[in-house]
Every structure is written in structure tokens, then in C-alpha cells.
Design a protein around this motif. Structure first.
Motif, PDB file in Angstrom:
ATOM      1  N   SER A   1       0.832  -1.201   0.000  1.00 37.49           N
ATOM      2  CA  SER A   1       0.000   0.000   0.000  1.00 37.49           C
ATOM      3  C   SER A   1       0.865   1.249   0.000  1.00 37.49           C
ATOM      4  CB  SER A   1      -0.884   0.010   1.250  1.00 37.49           C
ATOM      5  OG  SER A   1      -1.748  -1.100   1.253  1.00 37.49           O
ATOM      6  N   PHE A   2       0.249   2.366  -0.406  1.00 36.95           N
ATOM      7  CA  PHE A   2       0.943   3.646  -0.340  1.00 36.95           C
ATOM      8  C   PHE A   2       1.032   4.107   1.113  1.00 36.95           C
ATOM      9  CE2 PHE A   2      -0.851   4.546  -4.768  1.00 36.95           C
ATOM     10  CZ  PHE A   2       0.323   4.195  -5.394  1.00 36.95           C
ATOM     11  N   ASP A   3       2.154   4.714   1.451  1.00 40.39           N
ATOM     12  CA  ASP A   3       2.330   5.347   2.748  1.00 40.39           C
ATOM     13  C   ASP A   3       1.553   6.661   2.704  1.00 40.39           C
ATOM     14  OD1 ASP A   3       3.183   6.827   4.946  1.00 40.39           O
ATOM     15  OD2 ASP A   3       5.300   6.324   4.677  1.00 40.39           O
ATOM     16  N   PRO A   4       0.576   6.870   3.604  1.00 43.21           N
ATOM     17  CA  PRO A   4      -0.225   8.100   3.530  1.00 43.21           C
ATOM     18  C   PRO A   4       0.603   9.365   3.705  1.00 43.21           C
ATOM     19  CG  PRO A   4      -0.688   6.889   5.548  1.00 43.21           C
ATOM     20  CD  PRO A   4       0.171   6.008   4.707  1.00 43.21           C
ATOM     21  N   CYS A   5       1.755   9.249   4.359  1.00 40.83           N
ATOM     22  CA  CYS A   5       2.601  10.439   4.563  1.00 40.83           C
ATOM     23  C   CYS A   5       3.210  10.931   3.259  1.00 40.83           C
ATOM     24  CB  CYS A   5       3.703  10.136   5.571  1.00 40.83           C
ATOM     25  SG  CYS A   5       3.053   9.867   7.224  1.00 40.83           S
ATOM     26  N   THR A   6       3.134  10.125   2.190  1.00 38.80           N
ATOM     27  CA  THR A   6       3.686  10.540   0.904  1.00 38.80           C
ATOM     28  C   THR A   6       2.666  11.294   0.055  1.00 38.80           C
ATOM     29  OG1 THR A   6       3.127   8.450  -0.187  1.00 38.80           O
ATOM     30  CG2 THR A   6       5.304   8.598   0.876  1.00 38.80           C
ATOM     31  N   LEU A   7       1.402  11.310   0.470  1.00 41.47           N
ATOM     32  CA  LEU A   7       0.374  12.017  -0.296  1.00 41.47           C
ATOM     33  C   LEU A   7       0.430  13.517  -0.027  1.00 41.47           C
ATOM     34  CD1 LEU A   7      -0.725   9.105  -0.640  1.00 41.47           C
ATOM     35  CD2 LEU A   7      -2.999  10.077  -0.460  1.00 41.47           C
ATOM     36  N   PHE A   8       0.306  14.293  -1.078  1.00 41.12           N
ATOM     37  CA  PHE A   8       0.193  15.745  -0.956  1.00 41.12           C
ATOM     38  C   PHE A   8      -1.268  16.138  -0.763  1.00 41.12           C
ATOM     39  CE2 PHE A   8       4.197  15.103  -3.020  1.00 41.12           C
ATOM     40  CZ  PHE A   8       5.016  16.103  -2.521  1.00 41.12           C
ATOM     41  N   ALA A   9      -2.172  15.344  -1.339  1.00 45.82           N
ATOM     42  CA  ALA A   9      -3.605  15.638  -1.226  1.00 45.82           C
ATOM     43  C   ALA A   9      -4.399  14.395  -1.610  1.00 45.82           C
ATOM     44  CB  ALA A   9      -3.989  16.803  -2.135  1.00 45.82           C
ATOM     45  N   ALA A  10      -5.632  14.356  -1.124  1.00 43.86           N
ATOM     46  CA  ALA A  10      -6.588  13.329  -1.518  1.00 43.86           C
ATOM     47  C   ALA A  10      -7.866  14.038  -1.959  1.00 43.86           C
ATOM     48  CB  ALA A  10      -6.886  12.387  -0.357  1.00 43.86           C
ATOM     49  N   VAL A  11      -8.500  13.504  -3.000  1.00 44.91           N
ATOM     50  CA  VAL A  11      -9.755  14.055  -3.508  1.00 44.91           C
ATOM     51  C   VAL A  11     -10.785  12.940  -3.523  1.00 44.91           C
ATOM     52  CG1 VAL A  11     -10.910  15.193  -5.448  1.00 44.91           C
ATOM     53  CG2 VAL A  11      -8.489  15.689  -4.969  1.00 44.91           C
ATOM     54  N   GLU A  12     -11.961  13.224  -3.013  1.00 38.26           N
ATOM     55  CA  GLU A  12     -13.065  12.268  -3.053  1.00 38.26           C
ATOM     56  C   GLU A  12     -14.253  12.880  -3.769  1.00 38.26           C
ATOM     57  OE1 GLU A  12     -12.916   9.219  -2.272  1.00 38.26           O
ATOM     58  OE2 GLU A  12     -11.291   9.054  -0.802  1.00 38.26           O
ATOM     59  N   VAL A  13     -14.899  12.062  -4.582  1.00 37.11           N
ATOM     60  CA  VAL A  13     -16.163  12.416  -5.216  1.00 37.11           C
ATOM     61  C   VAL A  13     -17.237  11.669  -4.429  1.00 37.11           C
ATOM     62  CG1 VAL A  13     -17.520  12.378  -7.325  1.00 37.11           C
ATOM     63  CG2 VAL A  13     -15.026  12.710  -7.435  1.00 37.11           C
ATOM     64  N   VAL A  14     -18.167  12.413  -3.862  1.00 34.11           N
ATOM     65  CA  VAL A  14     -19.153  11.826  -2.961  1.00 34.11           C
ATOM     66  C   VAL A  14     -19.995  10.788  -3.689  1.00 34.11           C
ATOM     67  CG1 VAL A  14     -21.193  12.332  -1.546  1.00 34.11           C
ATOM     68  CG2 VAL A  14     -19.208  13.858  -1.494  1.00 34.11           C
ATOM     69  N   SER A  15     -20.118   9.648  -3.060  1.00 35.38           N
ATOM     70  CA  SER A  15     -20.936   8.564  -3.579  1.00 35.38           C
ATOM     71  C   SER A  15     -22.398   8.833  -3.257  1.00 35.38           C
ATOM     72  CB  SER A  15     -20.489   7.253  -2.927  1.00 35.38           C
ATOM     73  OG  SER A  15     -21.443   6.250  -3.115  1.00 35.38           O
ATOM     74  N   ARG A  16     -23.255   8.530  -4.209  1.00 34.12           N
ATOM     75  CA  ARG A  16     -24.694   8.686  -3.976  1.00 34.12           C
ATOM     76  C   ARG A  16     -25.169   7.726  -2.895  1.00 34.12           C
ATOM     77  NH1 ARG A  16     -27.929   9.613  -9.456  1.00 34.12           N
ATOM     78  NH2 ARG A  16     -26.404   8.131 -10.180  1.00 34.12           N
ATOM     79  N   SER A  17     -24.570   6.533  -2.847  1.00 34.11           N
ATOM     80  CA  SER A  17     -25.050   5.496  -1.939  1.00 34.11           C
ATOM     81  C   SER A  17     -24.521   5.637  -0.511  1.00 34.11           C
ATOM     82  CB  SER A  17     -24.682   4.110  -2.480  1.00 34.11           C
ATOM     83  OG  SER A  17     -23.276   3.977  -2.554  1.00 34.11           O
ATOM     84  N   ASN A  18     -23.404   6.357  -0.298  1.00 38.61           N
ATOM     85  CA  ASN A  18     -22.840   6.437   1.043  1.00 38.61           C
ATOM     86  C   ASN A  18     -22.109   7.773   1.243  1.00 38.61           C
ATOM     87  OD1 ASN A  18     -21.926   5.842   3.587  1.00 38.61           O
ATOM     88  ND2 ASN A  18     -20.588   4.175   2.973  1.00 38.61           N
ATOM     89  N   PRO A  19     -22.827   8.899   1.227  1.00 37.45           N
ATOM     90  CA  PRO A  19     -22.157  10.197   1.323  1.00 37.45           C
ATOM     91  C   PRO A  19     -21.433  10.427   2.644  1.00 37.45           C
ATOM     92  CG  PRO A  19     -24.537  10.473   1.410  1.00 37.45           C
ATOM     93  CD  PRO A  19     -24.278   9.040   1.062  1.00 37.45           C
ATOM     94  N   ASP A  20     -21.909   9.826   3.731  1.00 31.80           N
ATOM     95  CA  ASP A  20     -21.252  10.022   5.024  1.00 31.80           C
ATOM     96  C   ASP A  20     -19.830   9.467   5.042  1.00 31.80           C
ATOM     97  OD1 ASP A  20     -23.373  11.378   6.069  1.00 31.80           O
ATOM     98  OD2 ASP A  20     -24.103   9.723   7.306  1.00 31.80           O
ATOM     99  N   ASN A  21     -19.557   8.480   4.217  1.00 32.61           N
ATOM    100  CA  ASN A  21     -18.199   7.948   4.148  1.00 32.61           C
ATOM    101  C   ASN A  21     -17.214   9.042   3.747  1.00 32.61           C
ATOM    102  OD1 ASN A  21     -16.146   5.912   4.170  1.00 32.61           O
ATOM    103  ND2 ASN A  21     -16.374   5.695   1.959  1.00 32.61           N
TER     104      ASN A  21
END
Length: 195
Positions: A105-125
Motif C-alpha cells: 500500500s501507499f504510505d499516507p505520509c507521501t500524499l500531498f492531497a486526496a480528492v473524493e467524489v461523494v458517492s450517492r449510496s454512502n455520502p457520510d463515508n
């Protein structure tokens, strides 16, 4: 004499069991599995066309403004921090190409940013769970795009709270505005909405 495992050992074993379950289900059941502090999240629905089109357009928009060596990645593997018991899969990750080398897996400390597109079925996630987990993982910038409402928010500035690390800054936007994801600005005018 009974020797009981401490909470950390119990948590590590539980995480390993959940991790093995998620790995075994990857090609068996539809949808996407992630592991949070609360347990396994299963988004059962396959992403809708507007969701995937948004992911594609955001990736392309970011790649136009990212410097050499950084990429807007939309594939696998997951981002994982086993000691915290969290495994997430952002829709788009800004990461250095060099940090994608190797196995696992990727080490999260190497990410500069994360982008999420909200799912219709589970927006709270995306709006609740990932807003909690991403600062815990150390991801400095988290952008949420919501095709249900044509709006979103960019979270940044991780700080400590009694409940753990949280984002201190939330900048809301509506589709049509330019948004800054870290040091990079992209337009949102041509992002699709859910019907």
C-alpha cells in the motif's frame, strides 16, 4: 495464570483479520471495501457515470497544473496506516511518482492531497468518515466534490484535538468556482452533477 493481550495487540489482530477479509473479497463482491476506526466500510454500488467522469476530469485538471514528478493517481493500491487500523482508497491522490515504486500500500505520509467524489449510496463515508481519517493518516489536504449538490469543500491545516488530529480549515465552494487543492488551483465549472 492468564495473560490477556493489551488493547494495542487486540487492535492489531482485529485490523489484520479485517485486512485479510477485505483482501479476500476484492474480486468476489461488487463495490469497494475500506477499513476505518469503526470497522469495514463497503460501498456496494458501482460508481455512477457522473462519479467516474468527475474523477477523470479532476485527475486531468490536476495533471495540467502539477509540477514534474507529481501525479494525480486514480488507481490502486490503497493508502494504509496499519498501526492506526485504517486503509482507505481515495478517488484521486496527489503523490510523487517516485513514491509509487515498490510493493504494498501507499504510505499516507507521501500524499500531498486526496480528492473524493461523494458517492450517492454512502455520502457520510466521504463527508464524515474520511474527514476524520485523513488527518489521522497525515494527508495534508482533502478535497470533497459532491455531485449531489454541485458543491464541496477543501480541508487543510491539520491540528491536534482531544479527539485526535483534525483539519482546522474548511473552505466551501460551489461548482463553477476555482478551488485550491494545496498549491494547485483547478476549475470546477465542467464537473457533472448527479441527475
Amino acid at each position: 495464570m492468564t495473560i490477556a493481550p493489551d488493547d494495542a495487540q487486540r487492535d492489531a489482530r482485529l485490523y489484520q483479520v479485517m485486512r485479510e477479509f477485505v483482501s479476500s473479497m476484492d474480486d468476489t463482491l461488487p463495490g469497494k471495501f475500506e477499513i476505518t476506526k469503526e470497522g469495514i466500510v463497503h460501498d456496494m454500488m458501482s460508481p455512477a457515470k457522473p462519479h467516474e467522469l468527475t474523477v477523470l476530469r479532476v485527475r486531468r485538471l490536476l495533471e495540467r497544473v502539477l509540477p514534474d514528478g507529481l501525479v494525480a493517481h486514480t488507481g490502486t493500491p490503497d493508502v494504509e496506516l496499519a498501526p492506526e487500523g485504517i486503509m482507505r482508497h481515495p478517488d484521486v491522490m496527489v503523490i510523487a511518482e517516485a513514491d509509487m515504486e515498490g510493493e504494498g500500500s501507499f504510505d499516507p505520509c507521501t500524499l500531498f492531497a486526496a480528492v473524493e467524489v461523494v458517492s450517492r449510496s454512502n455520502p457520510d463515508n466521504d463527508w464524515v468518515g474520511k474527514t476524520r481519517d485523513y488527518p489521522l493518516l497525515g494527508i495534508p489536504v482533502y478535497a470533497v466534490l459532491d455531485p449531489r449538490t454541485g458543491s464541496g469543500a477543501v480541508f487543510s491545516d491539520i491540528h491536534s484535538t482531544p479527539a485526535g488530529p483534525r483539519y482546522a480549515t474548511r473552505k466551501e465552494f460551489v461548482y463553477g468556482e476555482d478551488i485550491a487543492i494545496g498549491d494547485w488551483t483547478i476549475p470546477t465549472a465542467d464537473l457533472p452533477r448527479y441527475p
